[in-house]
Design a protein around this motif. Structure first.
Motif, short mmCIF file in Angstrom:
data_model
loop_
_atom_site.label_atom_id
_atom_site.label_comp_id
_atom_site.label_asym_id
_atom_site.label_seq_id
_atom_site.Cartn_x
_atom_site.Cartn_y
_atom_site.Cartn_z
N LEU A 116 0.62 -1.21 -0.14
CA LEU A 116 0.09 -0.25 0.59
C LEU A 116 0.46 1.43 -0.01
N PRO A 117 1.62 1.79 -1.56
CA PRO A 117 2.09 2.60 -1.48
C PRO A 117 1.22 3.81 -1.17
N ASP A 118 2.18 5.08 -0.37
CA ASP A 118 0.51 6.17 -0.81
C ASP A 118 0.39 6.58 -1.24
N THR A 119 -1.07 7.13 -1.73
CA THR A 119 -1.52 7.04 -2.78
C THR A 119 -2.75 7.77 -2.49
N GLU A 120 -2.79 9.66 -3.03
CA GLU A 120 -3.51 10.30 -2.69
C GLU A 120 -4.98 10.00 -3.98
N TYR A 121 -5.86 10.49 -2.87
CA TYR A 121 -7.13 10.19 -4.46
C TYR A 121 -8.63 11.34 -4.19
N PHE A 122 -8.88 11.83 -5.28
CA PHE A 122 -9.60 12.91 -4.99
C PHE A 122 -10.87 12.50 -4.71
N GLY A 123 -11.95 11.34 -3.82
CA GLY A 123 -13.16 11.13 -4.03
C GLY A 123 -13.75 11.69 -2.91
N ASP A 124 -14.82 10.90 -2.34
CA ASP A 124 -15.69 11.17 -0.73
C ASP A 124 -15.05 9.47 -0.23
N PRO A 125 -14.05 9.75 0.70
CA PRO A 125 -13.77 9.48 2.07
C PRO A 125 -14.63 8.32 2.64
N SER A 126 -15.89 9.03 3.04
CA SER A 126 -16.99 7.72 3.97
C SER A 126 -17.52 6.86 2.44
N LEU A 127 -17.49 6.51 1.80
CA LEU A 127 -17.75 5.82 1.20
C LEU A 127 -16.97 5.82 0.49
N LEU A 128 -16.21 5.75 0.36
CA LEU A 128 -15.15 4.74 -0.35
C LEU A 128 -14.58 3.89 1.12
N ASN A 129 -14.35 4.58 2.16
CA ASN A 129 -14.22 3.24 3.09
C ASN A 129 -14.88 2.21 3.46
N ALA A 130 -16.28 1.93 2.92
CA ALA A 130 -17.05 1.41 2.66
C ALA A 130 -17.15 -0.06 1.78
N VAL A 131 -17.01 1.13 0.89
CA VAL A 131 -16.50 -0.59 -0.15
C VAL A 131 -15.33 -1.40 0.24
N TRP A 132 -14.14 -0.56 1.28
CA TRP A 132 -13.31 -1.69 1.37
C TRP A 132 -13.83 -2.86 2.77
N ASP A 133 -14.79 -1.76 2.79
CA ASP A 133 -14.60 -2.76 4.38
C ASP A 133 -15.74 -3.55 4.40
N ASN A 134 -16.39 -3.70 3.30
CA ASN A 134 -17.28 -4.48 2.65
C ASN A 134 -16.37 -5.75 1.67
N LEU A 135 -15.62 -5.54 1.05
CA LEU A 135 -14.07 -6.08 0.60
C LEU A 135 -13.35 -7.23 1.29
N LEU A 136 -13.04 -6.65 2.18
CA LEU A 136 -12.17 -6.92 3.32
C LEU A 136 -12.87 -7.80 4.44
#
Length: 459
Positions: free
Chosen positions: A341-361
């Motif tokens: 997980l190299p440092d990667t900046e992204y412009f998006g909705d952090p709350s919704l994307l956190n739900a994505v990683w949560d579901n996948l994990l």
């Protein structure tokens, strides 16, 4: 592909041309069969009257008389037995006339040049300004034998033909109307079928058959309509399945809660059993709470695409924090976790994307085998960021992968192993990723594992 506009133009022009041709053929037939003999007879009578008048008035000046007649609208040719000839009125375009014909008329015969003129179209035949297309009668004046040939000039012919031309144009109009009615039925028929199909669709009947072989806009519309009907049918089936699944997923914990609540009401219940029942009830309440939260999130995502609250954040750091939160569960199942997980900046909705990683994990943990492994990686390629979750779990077959994003869908293996879940996780994942203009790809093999790749474009 011919467009409907092109077809309409072609059909309209074709109708005009065809109606004109048919009307012309009908008029020409009428001219050849009826009008031509009548015209010949009429001009024969006129020529005979001229000859009769001259013979009854021997003192009349023949040239003056014929000259006056020519001003009325006749072309006149007069020939003596000696061969002297005189023309009166408008000139003939062709003055050729066989000597045999002249001699026959001088001998007392009548020449029916109009009747026997070569069969051509009535316009050509009727208006042919030729001496051979005339009427010839014998004439005697002051003891001399003459052959008198006459035919109406162009001006007079037009006056006589206006009725026929009127019938011609009238017939063209009638034929055009009939052909327009027929062609309009051809053009409107598929639209009528579409209207009927729309009514059937509104009553819940999705089995519609339309002509999709037409290579025009109506053909494309029919294809789109049938595709829409199939999608509506699928949506209706999904809706029914959705209601069935959500009813089951809500009813099951409610039944457990009711059952264990009844057990708690027993006075002789042991304290240890009481604690166990309360734990089960709390677990079922948590299960219902999680289900309602996911349903609310899905409803929000479906209802409003402006739900996104974008900002720049460290995507890799977000996933690392999520891994720390689940570290105890990973260790409990004996799963080996490795990540890049190299440092990667992204412009998006952090709350919704956190739900994505949560579901996948959580999926990678739930559906993994004991002592299995999970790999997580973040890679930047060209203009996209790829987030990859790979596990060595129970996996899925191709048919299951095709439906993995359907709401409430759970693979048979997952159900048979009684793995807790609502079947909404990956549907939420796909919806959130799509809102970020990204895409989700799932690759899986039965009993080998699953790899989920999320591609997010970099603005």
């Amino acid at each position: 592909m011919k467009s409907l506009y092109t077809k309409f133009v072609v059909i309209t022009i074709g109708i005009m041309l065809l109606s004109g041709v048919l009307a012309f053929i009908a008029s020409n037939t009428y001219y050849q069969q009826k009008l031509k003999p009548a015209n010949d007879q009429k001009n024969t009578d006129i020529a005979l009257e001229m000859a009769y008048f001259v013979e009854k008035h021997p003192t009349i000046n023949l040239n003056d008389y014929l000259g006056n007649l020519s001003t009325v609208g006749y072309q006149i040719y007069l020939v003596e037995r000696s061969g002297n000839e005189t023309f009166f009125g408008a000139k003939f375009r062709n003055n050729e006339l066989s000597s045999t014909t002249k001699q026959s008329v001088l001998n007392g015969d009548i020449y029916h040049g109009m009747l026997h003129f070569p069969k051509q179209t009535f316009v050509t035949g009727f208006f042919a300004n030729e001496l051979s297309n005339s009427i010839g009668v014998p004439l005697t004046h002051q003891g001399k034998k003459y052959a008198l040939f006459i035919r109406p000039d162009i001006k007079l012919l037009f006056n006589e033909m206006h009725v026929l031309f009127g019938w011609l144009f009238g017939l063209m109009i009638v034929l055009s109307i009939l052909m327009v009615i027929i062609s309009t039925k051809y053009l409107v028929k598929p639209i009528s079928k579409l209207t009927s199909a729309t009514k059937s669709l509104s009553h819940g009947s999705y089995s519609v058959e339309l002509d999709t072989k037409r290579r025009d806009e109506l053909g494309e519309l029919s294809q789109s309509f049938q595709q829409m009907a199939r999608k509506l049918e699928q949506s209706d089936e999904m809706r029914k399945e959705f209601i069935s699944n959500i009813s089951h997923d809500i009813q099951s914990p409610l039944s457990n809660i009711k059952g264990y609540t009844n057990l708690l009401g027993k006075e002789e219940l042991h304290s240890r059993d009481r604690e166990q029942y309360i734990s089960v009830i709390n677990g079922e309440i948590s299960r219902l709470s999680n289900l309602t939260k996911q349903l609310l999130l899905l409803a929000s995502l479906d209802r409003n695409e402006d739900i996104l609250q974008k900002k720049t954040f460290n995507l890799s750091q977000q996933i690392k924090e999520l891994i720390r939160n689940y570290q105890w569960l990973i260790n409990e199942k004996g799963i080996m976790l490795c990540y890049s997980l190299p440092d990667t900046e992204y412009f998006g909705d952090p709350s919704l994307l956190n739900a994505v990683w949560d579901n996948l994990l959580t999926n990678a943990i739930k559906y993994n085998n004991p002592d299995g492994s999970i790999e997580i990686a973040v890679e930047t390629r060209e203009k996209s960021i790829f987030i990859i979750f790979k596990d060595t779990g129970i996996g899925m077959n191709e048919k299951e992968v095709e439906r993995i994003f359907d709401r409430f869908y759970r693979a048979d293996v997952a159900r048979s192993k009684t793995v807790e879940g609502t079947g909404l996780g990956l549907s939420i994942v796909a919806t959130i990723v799509k809102l970020h203009d990204g895409k989700t790809v799932v690759k899986s093999k039965k009993n080998e594992g699953t790899t989920v790749t999320v591609e997010l474009p970099i603005d």
